[in-house]
Design a protein around this motif. Structure first.
Motif, PDB file in Angstrom:
ATOM      1  N   GLU A 125       1.070  -1.215  -0.048  1.00  0.00           N
ATOM      2  CA  GLU A 125      -0.209   0.094   0.272  1.00  0.00           C
ATOM      3  C   GLU A 125       0.792   1.543  -0.182  1.00  0.00           C
ATOM      4  OE1 GLU A 125      -3.126   0.305  -0.194  1.00  0.00           O
ATOM      5  OE2 GLU A 125      -3.378  -1.341  -0.776  1.00  0.00           O
ATOM      6  N   GLU A 126       2.328   1.433   0.610  1.00  0.00           N
ATOM      7  CA  GLU A 126       2.611   2.768   0.352  1.00  0.00           C
ATOM      8  C   GLU A 126       3.335   2.148  -0.618  1.00  0.00           C
ATOM      9  OE1 GLU A 126       6.066   1.831   3.453  1.00  0.00           O
ATOM     10  OE2 GLU A 126       4.423   1.954   4.760  1.00  0.00           O
ATOM     11  N   TYR A 127       3.010   1.610  -1.814  1.00  0.00           N
ATOM     12  CA  TYR A 127       3.801   1.937  -3.294  1.00  0.00           C
ATOM     13  C   TYR A 127       2.340   2.808  -4.252  1.00  0.00           C
ATOM     14  CZ  TYR A 127       8.007   0.071  -2.152  1.00  0.00           C
ATOM     15  OH  TYR A 127       9.778  -0.529  -1.904  1.00  0.00           O
ATOM     16  N   VAL A 128       1.506   2.419  -3.634  1.00  0.00           N
ATOM     17  CA  VAL A 128       0.211   3.086  -4.273  1.00  0.00           C
ATOM     18  C   VAL A 128      -0.380   5.091  -3.894  1.00  0.00           C
ATOM     19  CG1 VAL A 128      -2.438   3.380  -4.516  1.00  0.00           C
ATOM     20  CG2 VAL A 128      -1.211   0.705  -3.604  1.00  0.00           C
ATOM     21  N   VAL A 129       0.047   5.575  -5.304  1.00  0.00           N
ATOM     22  CA  VAL A 129      -0.067   6.578  -5.414  1.00  0.00           C
ATOM     23  C   VAL A 129      -1.280   7.508  -4.874  1.00  0.00           C
ATOM     24  CG1 VAL A 129       1.753   6.837  -6.898  1.00  0.00           C
ATOM     25  CG2 VAL A 129      -0.301   6.997  -7.568  1.00  0.00           C
ATOM     26  N   GLU A 130      -1.669   8.797  -4.564  1.00  0.00           N
ATOM     27  CA  GLU A 130      -2.651   9.304  -4.114  1.00  0.00           C
ATOM     28  C   GLU A 130      -2.783  11.137  -4.105  1.00  0.00           C
ATOM     29  OE1 GLU A 130      -4.609   7.958  -0.206  1.00  0.00           O
ATOM     30  OE2 GLU A 130      -4.201   5.832  -0.228  1.00  0.00           O
ATOM     31  N   PHE A 131      -4.397  11.839  -3.857  1.00  0.00           N
ATOM     32  CA  PHE A 131      -3.809  12.779  -4.630  1.00  0.00           C
ATOM     33  C   PHE A 131      -3.247  13.003  -2.957  1.00  0.00           C
ATOM     34  CE2 PHE A 131      -7.537  12.223  -6.689  1.00  0.00           C
ATOM     35  CZ  PHE A 131      -7.140  11.964  -8.495  1.00  0.00           C
ATOM     36  N   LEU A 211     -12.962   2.154 -16.743  1.00  0.00           N
ATOM     37  CA  LEU A 211     -11.481   1.412 -16.638  1.00  0.00           C
ATOM     38  C   LEU A 211     -10.232   2.164 -17.580  1.00  0.00           C
ATOM     39  CD1 LEU A 211     -12.357  -2.100 -18.547  1.00  0.00           C
ATOM     40  CD2 LEU A 211     -11.247  -1.356 -16.244  1.00  0.00           C
ATOM     41  N   LYS A 212     -10.913   3.574 -18.376  1.00  0.00           N
ATOM     42  CA  LYS A 212      -9.467   4.214 -19.490  1.00  0.00           C
ATOM     43  C   LYS A 212      -9.730   5.807 -18.936  1.00  0.00           C
ATOM     44  CE  LYS A 212      -7.291   0.915 -20.501  1.00  0.00           C
ATOM     45  NZ  LYS A 212      -6.084   0.371 -20.113  1.00  0.00           N
ATOM     46  N   GLY A 213     -10.761   5.976 -17.886  1.00  0.00           N
ATOM     47  CA  GLY A 213     -11.246   7.403 -18.273  1.00  0.00           C
ATOM     48  C   GLY A 213     -11.790   7.969 -19.125  1.00  0.00           C
ATOM     49  N   SER A 329     -10.704  13.979 -15.992  1.00  0.00           N
ATOM     50  CA  SER A 329     -11.433  13.934 -15.018  1.00  0.00           C
ATOM     51  C   SER A 329     -11.264  12.927 -14.220  1.00  0.00           C
ATOM     52  CB  SER A 329     -13.039  14.932 -15.032  1.00  0.00           C
ATOM     53  OG  SER A 329     -13.323  14.432 -16.090  1.00  0.00           O
ATOM     54  N   TYR A 330     -11.247  11.810 -14.429  1.00  0.00           N
ATOM     55  CA  TYR A 330     -11.856  10.532 -14.107  1.00  0.00           C
ATOM     56  C   TYR A 330     -10.437  10.425 -12.789  1.00  0.00           C
ATOM     57  CZ  TYR A 330     -13.440   6.106 -12.790  1.00  0.00           C
ATOM     58  OH  TYR A 330     -13.450   5.109 -12.206  1.00  0.00           O
ATOM     59  N   PRO A 331     -10.666  11.199 -11.000  1.00  0.00           N
ATOM     60  CA  PRO A 331      -9.387  10.735 -10.419  1.00  0.00           C
ATOM     61  C   PRO A 331      -8.934   9.198 -10.083  1.00  0.00           C
ATOM     62  CG  PRO A 331     -11.638  11.409  -9.749  1.00  0.00           C
ATOM     63  CD  PRO A 331     -12.499  10.861 -10.265  1.00  0.00           C
ATOM     64  N   PRO A 332      -9.079   8.328 -10.483  1.00  0.00           N
ATOM     65  CA  PRO A 332      -8.857   7.090 -10.675  1.00  0.00           C
ATOM     66  C   PRO A 332      -7.124   7.092 -12.037  1.00  0.00           C
ATOM     67  CG  PRO A 332     -10.712   6.262  -9.747  1.00  0.00           C
ATOM     68  CD  PRO A 332     -10.779   7.451 -10.768  1.00  0.00           C
ATOM     69  N   GLN A 333      -8.171   7.809 -13.065  1.00  0.00           N
ATOM     70  CA  GLN A 333      -6.882   7.681 -14.205  1.00  0.00           C
ATOM     71  C   GLN A 333      -5.658   8.749 -13.791  1.00  0.00           C
ATOM     72  OE1 GLN A 333      -7.546   5.159 -16.008  1.00  0.00           O
ATOM     73  NE2 GLN A 333      -5.742   5.726 -17.757  1.00  0.00           N
ATOM     74  N   ILE A 334      -6.162   9.630 -13.488  1.00  0.00           N
ATOM     75  CA  ILE A 334      -5.555  11.131 -13.056  1.00  0.00           C
ATOM     76  C   ILE A 334      -4.342  10.590 -12.160  1.00  0.00           C
ATOM     77  CG2 ILE A 334      -4.985  12.688 -11.488  1.00  0.00           C
ATOM     78  CD1 ILE A 334      -8.278  13.581 -12.551  1.00  0.00           C
ATOM     79  N   LEU A 335      -4.263   9.778 -11.705  1.00  0.00           N
ATOM     80  CA  LEU A 335      -3.667   9.129 -10.317  1.00  0.00           C
ATOM     81  C   LEU A 335      -2.070   7.683 -11.746  1.00  0.00           C
ATOM     82  CD1 LEU A 335      -5.415   8.174  -6.482  1.00  0.00           C
ATOM     83  CD2 LEU A 335      -3.843   9.937  -7.261  1.00  0.00           C
ATOM     84  N   VAL A 336      -3.194   7.122 -12.233  1.00  0.00           N
ATOM     85  CA  VAL A 336      -2.363   6.457 -13.187  1.00  0.00           C
ATOM     86  C   VAL A 336      -1.825   7.217 -13.774  1.00  0.00           C
ATOM     87  CG1 VAL A 336      -2.462   4.725 -15.523  1.00  0.00           C
ATOM     88  CG2 VAL A 336      -4.520   4.294 -13.399  1.00  0.00           C
ATOM     89  N   ALA A 337      -2.296   8.454 -14.392  1.00  0.00           N
ATOM     90  CA  ALA A 337      -0.937   9.149 -14.774  1.00  0.00           C
ATOM     91  C   ALA A 337       0.062   9.455 -13.866  1.00  0.00           C
ATOM     92  CB  ALA A 337      -2.060  10.478 -15.820  1.00  0.00           C
ATOM     93  N   LYS A 338       0.148   9.887 -12.761  1.00  0.00           N
ATOM     94  CA  LYS A 338       0.441  10.131 -12.043  1.00  0.00           C
ATOM     95  C   LYS A 338       1.293   9.582 -11.519  1.00  0.00           C
ATOM     96  CE  LYS A 338       0.566  12.400  -6.840  1.00  0.00           C
ATOM     97  NZ  LYS A 338       0.028  12.764  -5.691  1.00  0.00           N
ATOM     98  N   ALA A 339       1.056   7.821 -11.112  1.00  0.00           N
ATOM     99  CA  ALA A 339       1.946   7.053 -11.273  1.00  0.00           C
ATOM    100  C   ALA A 339       3.063   6.339 -12.468  1.00  0.00           C
ATOM    101  CB  ALA A 339       1.599   5.588 -10.699  1.00  0.00           C
ATOM    102  N   ILE A 351       5.785   1.372  -8.055  1.00  0.00           N
ATOM    103  CA  ILE A 351       5.019   3.190  -7.752  1.00  0.00           C
ATOM    104  C   ILE A 351       3.638   2.629  -8.773  1.00  0.00           C
ATOM    105  CG2 ILE A 351       4.394   5.422  -7.584  1.00  0.00           C
ATOM    106  CD1 ILE A 351       7.377   5.899  -6.946  1.00  0.00           C
ATOM    107  N   HIS A 352       3.264   2.214  -8.293  1.00  0.00           N
ATOM    108  CA  HIS A 352       1.714   2.209  -8.800  1.00  0.00           C
ATOM    109  C   HIS A 352      -0.077   3.214  -8.436  1.00  0.00           C
ATOM    110  CE1 HIS A 352       1.163  -0.903  -6.373  1.00  0.00           C
ATOM    111  NE2 HIS A 352      -0.187  -1.162  -6.435  1.00  0.00           N
ATOM    112  N   ALA A 353      -0.707   3.018  -9.610  1.00  0.00           N
ATOM    113  CA  ALA A 353      -2.152   2.880  -8.967  1.00  0.00           C
ATOM    114  C   ALA A 353      -3.356   2.246  -8.838  1.00  0.00           C
ATOM    115  CB  ALA A 353      -2.498   4.815 -10.137  1.00  0.00           C
ATOM    116  N   LYS A 354      -3.674   2.482  -7.923  1.00  0.00           N
ATOM    117  CA  LYS A 354      -4.704   1.341  -7.343  1.00  0.00           C
ATOM    118  C   LYS A 354      -5.607   1.298  -8.897  1.00  0.00           C
ATOM    119  CE  LYS A 354      -6.354  -0.366  -3.911  1.00  0.00           C
ATOM    120  NZ  LYS A 354      -5.649  -1.351  -2.797  1.00  0.00           N
ATOM    121  N   GLN A 355      -5.496   1.779  -9.646  1.00  0.00           N
ATOM    122  CA  GLN A 355      -6.839   1.654 -10.889  1.00  0.00           C
ATOM    123  C   GLN A 355      -5.905   0.571 -11.401  1.00  0.00           C
ATOM    124  OE1 GLN A 355      -9.680   2.335 -11.888  1.00  0.00           O
ATOM    125  NE2 GLN A 355     -10.181   2.204 -13.527  1.00  0.00           N
ATOM    126  N   GLU A 356      -4.963   0.486 -11.903  1.00  0.00           N
ATOM    127  CA  GLU A 356      -4.265  -0.255 -12.216  1.00  0.00           C
ATOM    128  C   GLU A 356      -4.074  -1.796 -12.130  1.00  0.00           C
ATOM    129  OE1 GLU A 356      -0.238   1.713 -14.017  1.00  0.00           O
ATOM    130  OE2 GLU A 356       0.158   2.840 -12.427  1.00  0.00           O
TER     131      GLU A 356
END
Length: 596
Positions: A125-131, A211-213, A329-339, A351-356
Motif C-alpha cells: 500500500e505504500e507504493y500506491v499513489v494518491e492525491f 477503466l480508461k477514464g 477528470s476521472y480521479p483513478p485515471q489521473i492517479l494512473v498518469a501520476k504513477a 509505484i502504481h495506482a490502485k486502478q492499475e
C-alpha cells in the motif's frame, strides 16, 4: 442479489459508514435491530472472526484494506475519504475486477535468465499513489472555476451535437424515402436506428469510461460519430444510410453516458445537481432544435445529404476541441498518469495506482453491465415502473418528430422549415422546468444538510408528480387543438410548453430518484432505464404515421394522454410508499424510519 453484489454493498457501507447510519443492510432485512457496520481495516494478520469475509472479498477483488497505513488513514480529511470510497465503489460496481475469474491452472512461468522470483514489495500500500490531500489541484473538483466552465461548455457542445444528430434526419425522412423508392415507415428507420444505437452504446462506453477514464472514449467516440455521419451523407444506397445511422448513434451515445460522469468528477454534492440540470437541457433541447434546421436545409439547394454533412462538421469540431483541450477528470485515471510519471522519474517500478491493479474479465463485464440491470428491471418495482414511465415519455419525444409535421405541415400547410419552429414551445417548457429545478436546489441542499447529509429519495418526486400532470394535459391539449385548421396554429404550439415542462421534470428528477434510491447500484438501475427507454425511442416513430392517420390526430393524442394519465399515480405511490417498497428490496439501502 448474488455474492458479488453483496460484497459491493458491504464494501461501500464499510468505506462510508456515516452515509449508511440509518440504512438497513440487505442481509439483515429480517432483524429487528440494525447494527451499523464499523469500518475495519484488514491485513495479513486479520483475526479469525473476519478472515472468512476478507477471503471472500479478496476473491472478487474487493479488498477492504485502506489505501494507507491505519495510523495515517485515521488522520485523513473526510473529503479525501469520501472521494476514495466513491472511486472504489464506482469501478468495482461497473467494471470487471475479479481476481477469481482470472485464475489460471497453467504452471507459473519462470522469471527468466536463471533469476529467482524477487521478494514481494514490503508494504504494497505504500507504493500506491494518491492525491495530496483534499485540496490537491490535480483533482478535478479542485480545478479553477474558469477551467470547469470551459470544460463544461465544450462537453455541452459535444452532447448537444449527439442529441441534435438524432432528429435532424427526421426532417428529410419523406425526401429520403422518395429518393430510395421506399415507404415512409422505412424512411423513419433512419431515426429509429440512430436511437437504437443510443440503447446499445452504453454497454461499451460505460465500462470503458470507468477503466480508461473519460477523455479517451470521448475523443474516440467524437471521431467515430463524425466518420459515420459522413458515411450517411455519402451513402449510395439505403442499407448504407441505415447501418451508418445506427453506428452514428452508437458512437453518439458516449457523450450521453460519459459527460454526466465528467460533471460528477468536477463538481461536488453542492453544485453537481445544478450542473447535471444544465447537461440534461443540452440532451433534450438538441432533438427539438434540429427539425426546423433540417427542414430548411432539405428545402434548399443543398438537399437532404447536407443534414448529415452539418452533423459531421459539428462532430469534427467537437473531436478537435476534445482532442486538444479536454483533460482527464476521472480521479483513478489521473492517479494512473501520476504513477507513470513518478515511475519514469524515480525509476522505482513498484509505484502504481490502485486502478492499475484491476484485472478485466469479459464474463464479469457482462454480469455487471448487462445481467444485473436486467435482473433489477425484472425484480425491482421502482426500477421497472419508473423505467416504463420514462420510456413512454422518451418515446413520445421522438414520436413528436412525426406528429408535429402532421399537424403543422399537414393541417396548417407550413413548409419543412417553418413547420419545425413550433418545437420551440417544447423547448420553452423544458427550459422552464430546468430553471425551476435549478432554483429549488438550494432548498434541497438545506434539507440534505439538516438530515445529516442523508438523501431521502422521495424528496425528488414532487416535481415528477407535477410534471406528470402537465405532460398528460399537454397531450390532450395538443390533440384537440391541432386536428383542424380552424384553430390557430399558436394554440397547439403553446401545448408544447406543458409537454416540454412535464418531460424535463419527470425525466431529470426520476433519474435523481433512482440514484438516491439505489446508491451503489445506481449505475445498474440507470443502465436498465436507458436500455428500455432507448428501445421505446426507437420504436415509437415507426407506428406514429399509421396511428395519427388511422385514428385521427385528436383521438391518437387522446390515447397517449390517457396512458400518461394512468402513469401519474406511479410517482405518487412511490412518494407515499417508496420507503416501504425499498425495505423489501435486496438492492436499495433503506431508511428504517421516514426522515421527512
Amino acid at each position: 442479489m448474488d455474492a458479488a453484489d453483496k460484497i459491493i454493498s458491504r464494501a461501500e457501507r464499510d468505506a462510508s459508514p456515516e452515509r449508511f447510519t440509518h440504512v438497513q443492510d440487505p442481509e439483515k432485512k429480517h432483524h429487528e435491530e440494525h447494527e451499523p457496520i464499523a469500518r475495519t481495516y484488514t491485513s495479513s494478520t486479520s483475526s479469525s472472526s473476519s478472515s472468512d469475509v476478507s477471503q471472500e472479498e479478496r476473491e472478487i477483488g474487493m479488498s477492504r484494506a485502506p489505501t494507507q497505513r491505519e495510523d495515517v488513514d485515521l488522520e485523513r480529511h473526510p473529503t479525501a475519504l469520501s472521494r476514495i470510497q466513491t472511486q472504489r465503489s464506482q469501478h468495482s460496481a461497473t467494471v470487471g475486477a475479479s481476481i477469481k475469474s482470472r485464475q489460471s491452472r497453467r504452471p507459473l512461468p519462470g522469471f527468466g535468465g536463471g533469476k529467482p522470483f524477487p521478494p514481494p514489495l514490503p508494504e504494497r500500500e505504500e507504493y500506491v499513489v494518491e492525491f495530496d490531500g483534499p485540496e490537491d489541484p490535480m483533482h478535478a473538483q479542485n480545478w479553477p472555476l474558469k477551467k470547469k466552465l470551459l470544460t463544461g461548455a465544450m462537453l455541452g457542445f459535444t452532447t448537444f451535437t449527439s442529441a441534435f444528430g438524432s432528429s435532424i434526419f427526421s426532417a428529410a425522412t419523406r425526401v429520403v424515402a422518395e429518393h430510395f423508392n421506399v415507404g415512409l415507415t422505412v424512411g423513419v428507420l433512419g431515426t429509429s436506428f440512430y436511437v437504437l444505437g443510443f440503447a446499445t452504446g452504453p454497454i461499451l462506453w460505460a465500462p470503458f469510461s470507468e477503466l480508461k477514464g473519460r477523455r479517451l472514449p470521448l475523443v474516440l467516440a467524437s471521431f467515430g460519430f463524425s466518420i459515420f455521419s459522413l458515411a450517411v451523407a455519402t451513402g449510395k444506397d439505403l442499407q448504407t444510410v441505415l447501418i451508418c445511422r445506427f453506428f452514428s448513434g452508437f458512437f453518439g451515445a458516449c457523450p450521453l453516458t460519459c459527460v454526466a460522469a465528467v460533471f460528477s468528477d468536477m463538481f461536488d454534492n453542492r453544485t453537481r445537481g445544478m450542473a447535471i440540470t444544465v447537461f440534461s437541457l443540452a440532451v433534450f433541447t438538441g432533438p427539438l432544435m434540429a427539425p426546423f434546421i433540417g427542414g430548411f436545409i432539405t428545402m434548399s439547394y443543398l438537399g437532404w445529404r447536407w443534414t448529415e454533412y452539418i452533423i459531421a462538421i459539428m462532430g469534427f469540431t467537437a473531436f478537435t476541441l476534445n482532442l486538444l483541450f479536454l483533460e482527464e477528470s476521472y480521479p483513478p485515471q489521473i492517479l494512473v498518469a501520476k504513477a507513470a510519471e513518478l515511475r519514469r522519474r524515480t525509476k522505482n517500478w513498484g509505484i502504481h495506482a490502485k486502478q492499475e491493479e484491476i484485472e478485466i474479465d469479459f464474463r464479469e463485464l457482462m454480469e455487471k453491465n448487462f445481467s444485473r440491470p436486467l435482473r433489477m428491471l425484472a425484480s425491482e418495482p421502482i426500477v421497472l415502473l419508473l423505467s416504463v414511465y420514462m420510456a413512454f415519455i422518451y418515446g413520445i419525444l421522438y414520436l413528436f418528430l412525426t406528429a408535429y409535421p402532421l399537424v403543422f405541415q399537414g393541417v396548417h400547410h407550413m413548409n419543412l422549415g417553418v413547420g419545425g419552429l413550433p418545437f420551440f414551445g417544447m423547448i420553452l417548457g423544458q427550459v422552464t422546468a430546468g430553471t425551476l429545478i435549478f432554483l429549488r436546489q438550494p432548498g434541497y441542499q438545506k434539507k440534505l444538510a439538516a438530515n445529516g447529509g442523508m438523501p431521502v429519495p422521495e424528496w425528488r418526486l414532487p416535481e415528477v408528480i407535477a410534471g406528470g400532470v402537465c405532460f398528460a394535459a399537454g397531450l390532450f391539449w395538443f390533440g384537440w387543438t391541432g386536428y383542424k385548421e380552424d384553430i390557430h396554429w399558436i394554440v397547439p404550439t403553446i401545448s408544447g410548453v406543458l409537454t416540454g415542462f412535464g418531460l424535463m421534470s419527470i425525466f431529470l428528477q426520476a433519474l435523481n430518484y433512482l440514484v438516491d434510491a439505489y446508491l451503489m447500484f445506481a449505475a445498474s438501475a440507470i443502465a436498465a432505464n436507458t436500455f428500455l427507454r432507448s428501445l421505446c425511442g426507437a420504436a415509437f416513430p415507426l407506428f406514429a404515421q399509421q396511428m395519427f392517420r388511422g385514428m385521427g390526430i385528436q383521438y391518437a393524442a387522446t390515447l397517449l394522454g390517457c396512458v400518461a394519465t394512468v402513469l401519474i399515480p406511479v410517482p405518487i405511490w412511490f412518494y407515499l410508499r417508496g420507503a416501504k417498497i425499498r425495505e423489501k428490496s435486496v438492492y436499495a439501502p433503506t431508511f428504517k424510519a421516514s426522515q421527512d
